[in-house]
Scaffold this active site. Structure first.
Site, PDB file in Angstrom:
ATOM      1  CE  LYS A 184      -1.872   2.958   2.573  1.00 58.76           C
ATOM      2  NZ  LYS A 184      -1.909   4.087   1.634  1.00 58.76           N
ATOM      3  CD  GLU A 260      13.217   1.059   7.617  1.00 59.34           C
ATOM      4  OE1 GLU A 260      12.802   1.629   6.597  1.00 59.34           O
ATOM      5  OE2 GLU A 260      14.075   0.177   7.594  1.00 59.34           O
ATOM      6  CB  CYS A 294      13.105   9.550   7.852  1.00 60.19           C
ATOM      7  SG  CYS A 294      14.133   8.451   6.875  1.00 60.19           S
ATOM      8  CD  GLU A 396       9.381  13.356  11.387  1.00 57.97           C
ATOM      9  OE1 GLU A 396       8.264  12.845  11.535  1.00 57.97           O
ATOM     10  OE2 GLU A 396      10.341  12.757  10.880  1.00 57.97           O
TER      11      GLU A 396
HETATM   12  P1  NAD Z   1       2.256   8.355   7.411  1.00 57.89           P
HETATM   13  O1  NAD Z   1       2.482   7.561   8.637  1.00 57.89           O
HETATM   14  O2  NAD Z   1       1.224   9.417   7.444  1.00 57.89           O
HETATM   15  O3  NAD Z   1       1.836   7.410   6.208  1.00 57.89           O
HETATM   16  C1  NAD Z   1       2.639   6.323   5.795  1.00 57.89           C
HETATM   17  C2  NAD Z   1       1.759   5.250   5.214  1.00 57.89           C
HETATM   18  O4  NAD Z   1       0.934   4.708   6.237  1.00 57.89           O
HETATM   19  C3  NAD Z   1       0.821   5.739   4.118  1.00 57.89           C
HETATM   20  O5  NAD Z   1       0.788   4.762   3.102  1.00 57.89           O
HETATM   21  C4  NAD Z   1      -0.502   5.842   4.855  1.00 57.89           C
HETATM   22  O6  NAD Z   1      -1.622   5.726   4.022  1.00 57.89           O
HETATM   23  C5  NAD Z   1      -0.414   4.668   5.799  1.00 57.89           C
HETATM   24  N1  NAD Z   1      -1.281   4.737   6.971  1.00 57.89           N
HETATM   25  C6  NAD Z   1      -1.710   5.841   7.650  1.00 57.89           C
HETATM   26  N2  NAD Z   1      -2.475   5.466   8.708  1.00 57.89           N
HETATM   27  C7  NAD Z   1      -2.532   4.112   8.702  1.00 57.89           C
HETATM   28  C8  NAD Z   1      -3.154   3.144   9.538  1.00 57.89           C
HETATM   29  N3  NAD Z   1      -3.881   3.494  10.603  1.00 57.89           N
HETATM   30  N4  NAD Z   1      -2.995   1.840   9.246  1.00 57.89           N
HETATM   31  C9  NAD Z   1      -2.244   1.463   8.187  1.00 57.89           C
HETATM   32  N5  NAD Z   1      -1.642   2.331   7.358  1.00 57.89           N
HETATM   33  C10 NAD Z   1      -1.777   3.638   7.606  1.00 57.89           C
HETATM   34  O7  NAD Z   1       3.672   8.914   6.985  1.00 57.89           O
HETATM   35  P2  NAD Z   1       3.995   9.906   5.777  1.00 57.89           P
HETATM   36  O8  NAD Z   1       3.447  11.249   6.108  1.00 57.89           O
HETATM   37  O9  NAD Z   1       3.616   9.250   4.496  1.00 57.89           O
HETATM   38  O10 NAD Z   1       5.586   9.947   5.802  1.00 57.89           O
HETATM   39  C11 NAD Z   1       6.315  10.851   6.578  1.00 57.89           C
HETATM   40  C12 NAD Z   1       6.774  10.198   7.865  1.00 57.89           C
HETATM   41  O11 NAD Z   1       7.529   9.048   7.552  1.00 57.89           O
HETATM   42  C13 NAD Z   1       7.678  11.063   8.707  1.00 57.89           C
HETATM   43  O12 NAD Z   1       7.345  10.907  10.065  1.00 57.89           O
HETATM   44  C14 NAD Z   1       9.058  10.478   8.453  1.00 57.89           C
HETATM   45  O13 NAD Z   1       9.998  10.695   9.456  1.00 57.89           O
HETATM   46  C15 NAD Z   1       8.748   9.043   8.307  1.00 57.89           C
HETATM   47  N6  NAD Z   1       9.795   8.363   7.561  1.00 57.89           N
HETATM   48  C16 NAD Z   1      10.648   7.525   8.223  1.00 57.89           C
HETATM   49  C17 NAD Z   1      11.659   6.876   7.549  1.00 57.89           C
HETATM   50  C18 NAD Z   1      12.607   5.963   8.255  1.00 57.89           C
HETATM   51  O14 NAD Z   1      13.285   5.203   7.577  1.00 57.89           O
HETATM   52  N7  NAD Z   1      12.688   5.966   9.567  1.00 57.89           N
HETATM   53  C19 NAD Z   1      11.818   7.090   6.180  1.00 57.89           C
HETATM   54  C20 NAD Z   1      10.943   7.968   5.530  1.00 57.89           C
HETATM   55  C21 NAD Z   1       9.931   8.583   6.226  1.00 57.89           C
END
Ligand code: NAD
Length: 492
Positions: A184, A260, A294, A396
Site C-alpha cells: 500500500k 522505520e 527521515c 518532527e
Molecule cells: P504516514 O504515517 O502518514 O503514512 C505512511 C503510510 O501509512 C501511508 O501509506 C498511509 O496511508 C499509511 N497509513 C496511515 N495510517 C494508517 C493506519 N492506521 N494503518 C495502516 N496504514 C496507515 O507517513 P507519511 O506522512 O507518508 O511519511 C512521513 C513520515 O515518515 C515522517 O514521520 C518520516 O519521518 C517518516 N519516515 C521515516 C523513515 C525511516 O526510515 N525511519 C523514512 C521515511 C519517512
C-alpha cells in the site's frame, strides 16, 4: 472535454493485472509543483484488499514458491534492469507525484529503487546460516544447521517522501527471501508502485507475487491490510503515530512488525571541523528533498567559536536554491508533497515566530514562475535563539528548516542531541578522530554519520531506536525480518 475526462487513471495491481477498484471510488493524485491533477487513483475496497491478499497467498504455493534461490534472484536482477531500462517512465512518474527536482529523482530515487532488488538478491545468495556439531552419548553426534524460509505474505506500507526507493527497500528483500507482497503506497504518491507492476510482468514474476492496492490509512486500505489475518508480517515506514496504530493491528495474531518511523535528528558541528564540508553537509541534511527526509536534521548544535560564521554560511546556502519546474536541470528545490503538509510546515514557521525565534532566512514562500504559483512551496528556513523546550525543536516538522544553537563543551552537545524521544540518525562534524568515535558511540541513534550524511551502504543496518522504530533492515538484517530461521537437527 473537462479535466476529469482527461485525467489518467491509476489502477490497482492484483494477481498480475492492473484492475479497477470494485468500490467505484477514486481520489485525486495532485502534482505538488503545480497543484494540478496527475491522475484519478482507484480506491480499493475491502474486497480488493481480500483479493490482493488471496492472490499473494496463492502465489506462495505456485511457481514462485518452487523456484530455486538462483532462479528467484536472477529474476530480481531482471527487475532491477527493467527499472533501469524504463528509467524515464519512473522518473516522470515520481516527479509528477512528488514535485521533486530531476536532479534528486534521477540520482537517488530511481537508481536506488533499482539497486534495492540487486543488493538483496546478492545478500540472500551470499549470507550463510549457522552450523553446529553436537556431541551425543552414542558418540555419533548430530548436525545442526539453519535454513531460512519465507515468512509468507508481507504487508508493505510506505510513505511519500522517497516513494519508489522506500517501497523497494522492503519489496526487494521480501521477494529475495521468497515472500509475496501486498503493497500500500502512500495515497500521495501511488504511481511508481503501480508502474512496478508492469516491470514485474515484463520479466516474468508470477502473478500474485507483487500486488498494489491504493487508499488511505484509518478505516481504509492501510487498516484493512494490516488487520488482515492472511498477512504474516508487516513492514512499515512512516510516522510514529501511524506505527502505533499498525502495532495494535498486528497484535491480532501476534504478527511481527518492522518499523522505520519519525525522527528529530541532531547535527553536531565542532570548531575543528572542515568548515566548508560541514556547511555543505548540514545544508543537505536540512534542505535536501525540501527537508522531507527521515534522516535529515532540523536541529544543529555548533561549537561557539564558529557559530556566527556557520550561521552566515548556511544562510548563503539556503538562499542559493532555485525553485520552479522540477524537470529543469537548474531547479534544486521542489515543493512540499501536499497542501496539508505545506500547512503543517507553515504552522511551525508561525510557531517559531511566536516563540521568539530569530529568523535568519526564509519563513515564507519563495518566488516561483506563474505556472507553479498553485504549488506547495515554502522557503528554506533557518532559525536561532529558540529555547530547547520549543515545539519547533522537539517535534518532527519534515520541512526545509533548521534551528541552530551554539554549545561550549562536548558533553553539552551530546546531552542536547540526546534530549529527544526519537533516535534515528545523527551527523557529526569534526577532524578529531578520537572525538568522532567517542561522540558517535554516545548519541542514541540507529545511524551515526561522521563527516558525512546520507552515505548509505545497503549492506549495513538501518533503523531507529526509541520512537524512531523497531528492528533493523538492510543487508543481513533484512533477512532477519523477512525470513523465519529454522534449525534442522540431524542425528548422525
Ligand atoms: P504516514 O504515517 O502518514 O503514512 C505512511 C503510510 O501509512 C501511508 O501509506 C498511509 O496511508 C499509511 N497509513 C496511515 N495510517 C494508517 C493506519 N492506521 N494503518 C495502516 N496504514 C496507515 O507517513 P507519511 O506522512 O507518508 O511519511 C512521513 C513520515 O515518515 C515522517 O514521520 C518520516 O519521518 C517518516 N519516515 C521515516 C523513515 C525511516 O526510515 N525511519 C523514512 C521515511 C519517512
Amino acid at each position: 472535454m473537462n479535466a476529469h475526462h482527461e485525467a489518467k487513471e491509476t489502477l490497482l495491481f492484483i494477481n498480475g493485472k492492473h484492475v479497477p477498484a470494485t468500490s467505484g471510488k477514486s481520489f485525486d493524485n495532485v502534482n505538488p509543483a503545480t497543484g494540478r491533477l496527475v491522475s484519478k487513483v482507484h480506491e480499493a475496497s475491502r474486497q480488493d484488499v481480500d483479493a490482493a491478499v488471496r492472490a499473494a497467498r496463492e502465489a506462495l504455493d505456485g511457481p514462485w514458491g518452487r523456484m530455486s534461490v538462483e532462479q528467484r534472484t536472477t529474476m530480481l536482477h531482471a527487475v532491477a534492469n527493467e527499472i533501469s531500462r524504463r528509467f524515464d517512465d519512473f522518473l516522470q512518474a515520481e516527479i509528477a507525484d512528488t514535485g521533486k527536482p530531476r536532479s534528486i529523482a534521477s540520482h537517488i530515487d530511481i537508481p536506488r529503487g533499482a539497486a534495492n532488488f540487486k543488493v538483496f538478491a546478492d545478500v540472500v545468495k551470499n549470507v550463510p546460516t549457522e552450523t553446529f556439531m553436537l556431541d551425543t552419548p552414542d558418540g555419533k553426534g548430530a548436525l545442526n544447521y539453519g535454513v531460512r524460509v519465507p515468512k509468507g505474505v508481507v504487508g508493505v506500507i510506505s510513505p511519500w517522501n522517497l516513494p519508489l526507493l522506500l517501497m523497494t527497500w522492503k519489496v526487494g528483500p521480501a521477494l529475495a527471501c521468497g515472500n509475496t507482497v501486498v503493497v500500500k503506497p502512500s495515497e500521495e504518491t501511488p504511481s511508481t508502485a503501480t508502474l512496478l507492476g508492469e516491470v514485474m510482468n515484463a520479466v516474468g514474476v508470477p502473478p500474485g507475487v507483487y500486488n498494489v492496492i491504493h487508499g488511505f490509512g484509518p478505516d481504509s486500505v492501510g487498516q484493512w491490510l494490516t488487520e488482515h489475518p492472511g498477512v504474516n508480517a508487516i513492514t512499515f515506514t512512516g510516522e510514529t503515530r501511524t506505527g502505533e496504530a499498525i502495532m495494535r493491528a498486528a497484535a491480532h495474531g501476534v504478527r511481527p512488525v518492522s518499523f522505520e518511523l519519525g525522527g528529530k535528528n541532531a547535527g553536531i558541528v565542532f570548531a575543528d571541523a572542515d568548515f566548508e564540508a560541514a556547511v555543505e553537509g548540514i545544508a543537505r541534511a536540512a534542505f535536501a528533498n525540501t527537508g522531507q527526509v527521515c534522516l535529515g536534521t532540523e536541529r544543529v548544535y555548533v561549537e561557539r567559536p564558529i557559530f556566527d560564521r556557520f550561521v552566515a554560511a548556511l544562510k548563503d546556502k539556503a538562499e542559493s536554491y532555485k525553485f520552479g519546474n522540477p524537470l529543469d536541470g537548474e531547479t534544486t528545490m521542489g515543493p512540499l508533497v501536499s497542501r496539508t503538509h505545506m500547512e503543517k510546515v507553515r504552522s511551525y514557521f508561525a510557531q517559531a515566530k511566536e516563540q521568539g525565534a530569530t529568523i535568519v532566512t526564509g519563513g515564507g514562500t519563495p518566488e516561483v514562475p506563474r505556472e507553479y504559483a498553485e504549488g506547495f512551496w515554502v522557503q528554506p528556513t533557518i532559525w536561532t535563539g529558540l529555547p530547547e523546550s520549543s515545539s519547533v525543536i522537539r517535534e518532527e516538522i519534515f520541512g526545509p528548516c533548521v534551528h541552530l544553537c551554539p554549545f561550549d563543551r562536548e558533553e553539552e552537545a551530546v546531552a542536547l542531541a540526546n534530549d529527544t524521544e526519537y533516535g534515528l540518525a545523527t551527523t557529526i562534524w569534526t577532524t578529531d578522530l578520537a572525538r568522532a568515535h567517542r561522540v558517535a558511540a554516545r548519541i542514541n541513534v540507529g545511524i551515526a554519520w561522521v563527516n558525512s550524511w546520507f552515505l548509505r551502504d545497503l549492506r549495513t543496518s538501518f533503523g531507529g531506536q526509541g520512537k524512531s522504530g523497531i528492528g533493523r533492515e538492510g543487508g543481513v538484517h533484512s533477512l532477519e525480518f523477512y525470513t523465519e530461521l529454522r534449525n534442522v537437527c540431524v542425528k548422525l
